[in-house]
Design an enzyme around this catalytic site. Sequence first.
Site, mmCIF file in Angstrom:
data_model
loop_
_atom_site.group_PDB
_atom_site.id
_atom_site.type_symbol
_atom_site.label_atom_id
_atom_site.label_comp_id
_atom_site.label_asym_id
_atom_site.label_seq_id
_atom_site.Cartn_x
_atom_site.Cartn_y
_atom_site.Cartn_z
ATOM 1 N N CYS A 186 0.841 -1.205 0.000
ATOM 2 C CA CYS A 186 0.000 0.000 0.000
ATOM 3 C C CYS A 186 0.879 1.261 0.000
ATOM 4 O O CYS A 186 1.557 1.528 -0.989
ATOM 5 C CB CYS A 186 -0.965 -0.040 1.180
ATOM 6 S SG CYS A 186 -2.331 1.142 1.015
ATOM 7 N N HIS A 205 -3.689 -5.052 0.714
ATOM 8 C CA HIS A 205 -3.114 -5.523 1.980
ATOM 9 C C HIS A 205 -3.170 -7.053 2.050
ATOM 10 O O HIS A 205 -4.202 -7.629 2.387
ATOM 11 C CB HIS A 205 -3.885 -4.918 3.155
ATOM 12 C CG HIS A 205 -3.603 -3.471 3.373
ATOM 13 N ND1 HIS A 205 -2.589 -3.023 4.188
ATOM 14 C CD2 HIS A 205 -4.198 -2.366 2.846
ATOM 15 C CE1 HIS A 205 -2.572 -1.706 4.173
ATOM 16 N NE2 HIS A 205 -3.528 -1.276 3.368
ATOM 17 N N GLU A 228 -1.793 -8.848 4.284
ATOM 18 C CA GLU A 228 -1.690 -9.312 5.671
ATOM 19 C C GLU A 228 -3.043 -9.524 6.340
ATOM 20 O O GLU A 228 -3.115 -10.187 7.381
ATOM 21 C CB GLU A 228 -0.861 -8.327 6.507
ATOM 22 C CG GLU A 228 -1.496 -6.964 6.733
ATOM 23 C CD GLU A 228 -1.207 -5.950 5.644
ATOM 24 O OE1 GLU A 228 -1.213 -4.743 5.942
ATOM 25 O OE2 GLU A 228 -0.997 -6.355 4.495
ATOM 26 N N VAL A 284 0.712 -6.473 29.216
ATOM 27 C CA VAL A 284 1.278 -7.696 28.658
ATOM 28 C C VAL A 284 2.788 -7.587 28.462
ATOM 29 O O VAL A 284 3.531 -8.524 28.772
ATOM 30 C CB VAL A 284 0.591 -8.038 27.314
ATOM 31 C CG1 VAL A 284 1.286 -9.204 26.633
ATOM 32 C CG2 VAL A 284 -0.878 -8.355 27.541
ATOM 33 N N SER A 341 5.343 -5.836 29.879
ATOM 34 C CA SER A 341 6.214 -5.966 31.050
ATOM 35 C C SER A 341 6.034 -7.325 31.719
ATOM 36 O O SER A 341 6.982 -7.885 32.287
ATOM 37 C CB SER A 341 5.944 -4.838 32.051
ATOM 38 O OG SER A 341 4.610 -4.873 32.527
#
Length: 304
Positions: free
Chosen positions: A81, A171, A173, A228, A230
């Site tokens: 893109c 895209h 993905e 999440v 740390s």
Amino acid sequence: MTDRILILDFGSQVTQLIARRVRESGVYCEIHPYTMAEDKLSDFAPRAIILSGGPASLSQSAAPRAPELVFRLGVPVLGICYGMQTMCDELGGRVSLSEHQEFGRAFIDILDDCLLFDGLWPKGAREQVWMSHGDRVDALPAGFRAVAASEAAPYAAIADDDRRFYGALFHPEVAHTPQGAKLLRNFTHRVAGCRGDWTMARFRTEAIDKIRSQIGYGEVVCGLSGGVDSAVAAVLLHEAIGDQLTCIFVDTGLLRAGEAEEVVDLFRRHYNIPLVHRDASDRFLVKLAGVSDPEEKRKAIGAT
């Protein structure tokens, strides 16, 4: 050495999905901002580079650009893109604001064969993809050819096989491009020659070995936020160095109800990690009283 793919992020909301697809195909990758310094880019030694999408338009004077070194390293490059658009612009093509912008499901016609499509999309096929762009490529740089087109974009996918530079205006993905994950695999495996032998288990083992080598017999303090990132870092550290680690968790009063207690219980009872817990919620909440502007809240939290 593990094959490494570098993803340069131009601010797309789905850049993490690119990394997920690459890792699912057994290839290690990292996401870095498009402003990555050239010396760090060279030191990373990528097997290939992916330029992500992004919200910017090349019609803007301050539009972000990929480092020039990207196109001089001699490695395959895939622009997605906005990544394709800036690649074209930087290599001598022409990009303009499109009168027919595409957002959502679209169909592309495969105009020609290329290594990116090998074994997946034959010439003459019509494939569903997901578009999200306001600019269009009007002229290709030297060496490129169109390999796919959509109703609104004559250059929906482009290829320079000699330099192994490829571009997709769509895209691959996202799940709305049904064959997108296979297309990315074609890039990493067929174009870039990655072996696909990387796993998260291997990453975990290598990370633990690296931590032990770096820290030795030293003591480590890890700040826990309750998030999440740390938490994962703390657990990985504990697996590597055990009781050499002490975690500190300051309860700001800004977590969801009951989450602070969950953090304490998880680390003390489940993981048996030494934890220092302090409830400072009153101190933080007093500083935030009457403040409604998000930026001012951020500054107040950071200064407390």
